[in-house]
Design an enzyme around this catalytic site. Sequence first.
Site, short mmCIF file in Angstrom:
data_model
loop_
_atom_site.label_atom_id
_atom_site.label_comp_id
_atom_site.label_asym_id
_atom_site.label_seq_id
_atom_site.Cartn_x
_atom_site.Cartn_y
_atom_site.Cartn_z
N GLU A 18 1.54 2.79 2.57
CA GLU A 18 0.05 2.40 3.66
C GLU A 18 -0.24 1.42 2.83
O GLU A 18 -0.99 1.49 1.03
CB GLU A 18 -0.52 3.46 3.77
CG GLU A 18 -1.65 2.55 4.46
CD GLU A 18 -2.10 3.72 5.50
OE1 GLU A 18 -3.58 2.85 6.10
OE2 GLU A 18 -2.50 4.78 6.00
N ASP A 41 -1.23 6.02 -0.04
CA ASP A 41 -2.36 4.11 -0.33
C ASP A 41 -2.67 4.04 -0.98
O ASP A 41 -2.52 3.96 -2.18
CB ASP A 41 -3.97 4.72 0.59
CG ASP A 41 -3.74 5.49 1.98
OD1 ASP A 41 -3.47 5.33 3.00
OD2 ASP A 41 -4.03 6.78 2.16
N HIS A 43 1.74 14.28 3.41
CA HIS A 43 0.99 13.53 4.10
C HIS A 43 -0.78 13.11 2.62
O HIS A 43 -0.67 13.55 2.00
CB HIS A 43 0.04 13.70 4.41
CG HIS A 43 -1.64 12.83 5.67
ND1 HIS A 43 -2.95 12.71 5.74
CD2 HIS A 43 -1.66 11.92 5.08
CE1 HIS A 43 -3.70 12.33 5.56
NE2 HIS A 43 -2.83 11.20 6.03
N HIS A 51 -7.33 5.79 -1.02
CA HIS A 51 -7.63 5.83 0.18
C HIS A 51 -8.59 4.97 0.99
O HIS A 51 -8.78 4.28 1.77
CB HIS A 51 -6.74 6.92 0.90
CG HIS A 51 -7.50 7.09 3.05
ND1 HIS A 51 -9.01 7.29 2.78
CD2 HIS A 51 -6.95 6.50 3.50
CE1 HIS A 51 -8.21 6.83 4.09
NE2 HIS A 51 -7.72 6.87 4.80
#
Length: 249
Positions: free
Chosen positions: A120, A47, A18, A60
Amino acid sequence: MILQTIPHLIRYPRIIAHRCGGALAPENTLAGMRIAARLGCRGVEFDVALTADGVPILMHDATLERTTNGAGFLATKTAAEIACLDAGGKHHRAFAVEPAPTFQAALQTCAELGLWANVEIKPTPGTEAETGRVVANLVAGIGPGTVLLSSFSVLALQQALHVAPAIPRALLTETIPADWRDQLVAAGASALHTAASGITVDLIAPLCHSRIQLACYTVNDRATAATLFAAGVSAIFTDRLDLWMPEEM
């Protein structure tokens, strides 16, 4: 727009780091990728957002305070300004002066380390379409099976589909919505990524029966991971890479 339902369209690693390194490194950094690779992890998630001058970087939050020594909104800073910030010291002094990398640098590092990447698309407000296009442009020529694009933004995913149709896409949600099929079709996505909290076998089963792959975030214990895998979940995102042996990843 046709929903892809080919089985195993996305070649997920079972365990995905993550925000690059989970709890073991500053988030969204190359240092995190290197630590994940050293531990035997085969896949990372990170991200990507745009700076004021349109450069995609790993970040992020829409603001800088939580993860860097900077302040203010990311969307008002140039790539040169972001490059001067420390994105590691707030995690631990051992990572002081670790930069917030560009997306291009992150892709290069993933290639060097042999890491699969879940990118992402994390647009700041009002940049959904542009961020989707920019991110997709940079991955359009990458070979199959090494990159997946995901986002909470349907518009960003639609733009990514238009620019790089060969790169698979996943829709991010906070839960499995009742109209998941319609939402996937609207986003041009072939997989769903959702929070592990509140997930039940009854919610997972309809997706699995429809050959829709499901990945869950953020799973930080082995028991929950085992339950999800047994129910048919393809992958989990975790902060606790240290809980798994390399052969399990």
